[in-house]
Design a protein around this motif. Structure first.
Motif, short mmCIF file in Angstrom:
data_model
loop_
_atom_site.label_atom_id
_atom_site.label_comp_id
_atom_site.label_asym_id
_atom_site.label_seq_id
_atom_site.Cartn_x
_atom_site.Cartn_y
_atom_site.Cartn_z
N GLY A 32 39.28 40.30 5.42
CA GLY A 32 39.87 39.17 6.14
C GLY A 32 40.24 37.99 5.28
N GLY A 33 39.90 38.04 3.99
CA GLY A 33 40.19 36.89 3.14
C GLY A 33 39.06 35.88 3.16
N PRO A 34 39.27 34.73 2.52
CA PRO A 34 38.19 33.77 2.29
C PRO A 34 37.80 32.90 3.49
N GLY A 35 38.57 32.90 4.55
CA GLY A 35 38.21 32.09 5.71
C GLY A 35 39.38 31.55 6.50
N ASP A 36 40.40 31.07 5.82
CA ASP A 36 41.61 30.60 6.49
C ASP A 36 42.27 31.80 7.18
N PRO A 37 42.48 31.74 8.50
CA PRO A 37 43.05 32.90 9.21
C PRO A 37 44.45 33.28 8.74
N ASP A 38 45.16 32.35 8.11
CA ASP A 38 46.49 32.66 7.60
C ASP A 38 46.44 33.52 6.34
N LEU A 39 45.26 33.70 5.75
CA LEU A 39 45.16 34.43 4.50
C LEU A 39 44.74 35.89 4.67
N ILE A 40 44.68 36.38 5.89
CA ILE A 40 44.51 37.81 6.11
C ILE A 40 45.85 38.49 5.84
N ALA A 56 32.48 42.19 13.38
CA ALA A 56 32.86 41.10 12.49
C ALA A 56 31.68 40.52 11.73
N ASP A 57 31.93 40.19 10.46
CA ASP A 57 30.94 39.48 9.64
C ASP A 57 30.91 38.01 10.02
N ARG A 58 29.86 37.33 9.57
CA ARG A 58 29.76 35.87 9.78
C ARG A 58 30.83 35.15 8.97
N LEU A 59 31.10 35.65 7.77
CA LEU A 59 32.13 35.06 6.93
C LEU A 59 33.48 35.68 7.25
N GLY A 60 34.53 35.02 6.84
CA GLY A 60 35.87 35.55 7.11
C GLY A 60 36.56 34.77 8.21
N VAL A 106 37.79 48.17 14.13
CA VAL A 106 38.06 47.37 12.95
C VAL A 106 36.75 46.73 12.49
N ARG A 107 36.43 46.95 11.25
CA ARG A 107 35.30 46.26 10.62
C ARG A 107 35.89 45.09 9.86
N LEU A 108 35.79 43.89 10.44
CA LEU A 108 36.39 42.69 9.86
C LEU A 108 35.40 42.04 8.91
N LYS A 109 35.78 42.02 7.62
CA LYS A 109 34.87 41.52 6.60
C LYS A 109 35.50 40.31 5.91
N GLY A 110 34.65 39.44 5.37
CA GLY A 110 35.16 38.33 4.59
C GLY A 110 35.61 38.78 3.21
#
Length: 267
Positions: A32-40, A56-60, A106-110
């Motif tokens: 999912g990238g570093p946190g900003d939703p636009d960076l997925i 979903a992970d806590r991060l991401g 979907v396994r959404l990871k940071g």
């Protein structure tokens, strides 16, 4: 304008027409990238829009979860039971269980699934269970978070290499797989993930093995998000700065002369 917005939504996955929902069974490990939703990535966002279940992970980019249709089951991986030491096994079992029910998971990871994300452990478990698995790379925080505050991990005439290392165990911990003595002798950039609470001992070890105590250090907390902040220090002062500034995880730590290349400099 409406037409163009619809076309763009269909392209990047923020809008999915009913006939487009292929809902391929199996599991997608999405970085999912570093946190900003636009960076997925575009592919990651499309798969997220087509999911039946998201773990979903806590991060991401957790803000993206709010965009999911009501029927999508969202599971917080941090709250899966059986205790901390059983958590990864429990996550693997949850992925397999939902996929065997014919759901698109979907396994959404940071960050990126394969950069300290245990993505390969999950891929191996899925392969053993005969579950199809798609890996979608993500933007790693090791590069993107320093970049977000103007720190290049490499720079001509300053650093010709960078090393990414986990700081979740201290240098003197018998579980550590990191050769800190060798890292101290490198002249390039050192990027430390998951090292906030161990940075004092890490800094001491680097200095003890030859790195200058005046080496610049930057800590970037919650990089790329609205809560992003940067704290500058040196190897000699970083332990005190973490305490005085109240730096908390998640934070990416950058060690090296590249810290002083951008507009901030060091403190």
């Amino acid at each position: 304008a409406i037409r163009d917005a619809v076309v763009e939504g269909l392209r990047d996955g923020t809008l999915v027409a009913p006939h487009q929902r292929t809902r391929a069974t199996g599991v997608a490990l999405v970085g999912g990238g570093p946190g900003d939703p636009d960076l997925i990535t575009v592919r990651g966002r499309r798969l997220l829009a087509e999911a039946d279940v998201v773990i979903a992970d806590r991060l991401g980019p957790r803000d993206l979860l709010a965009e999911l249709p009501p029927h999508v089951e969202v599971i917080d991986a941090a709250k899966i039971p059986y205790g901390r030491f059983m958590a990864q096994e429990a996550i693997n079992n949850a992925l397999i269980e939902h996929a065997k029910q014919g759901k698109a998971v979907v396994r959404l990871k940071g960050g990126d699934p394969f950069v300290f994300g245990r993505g390969m452990e999950e891929a191996q478990a899925l392969a053993e269970a005969g579950i199809p698995c798609t890996v979608v790379p993500g933007i790693s925080s090791s590069i993107s978070v320093p970049g977000a505050v103007g720190i290049p991990v490499t720079h001509r005439g300053v650093a010709h290499e960078f090393t990414v290392v986990s700081g979740h165990v201290a240098p003197d911990d018998e579980r550590s797989l990191v050769d800190w003595a060798s890292l101290a002798k490198l002249t390039g950039t050192l990027v430390i993930l998951m090292g906030v609470d161990k940075i004092g001992r890490i800094a001491e070890t680097l200095v003890a093995h030859g790195r200058s105590p005046e080496t610049p250090v930057a800590l970037v907390q919650e990089g790329t998000t609205a809560a992003q902040r940067r704290v500058d220090a040196t190897l000699a002062t970083v332990a005190d700065r973490v305490v005085s500034e109240g730096v908390r995880p998640p934070a990416v730590i950058v060690v090296g002369d590249v810290v002083g290349v951008g507009p901030h400099g060091t403190a």
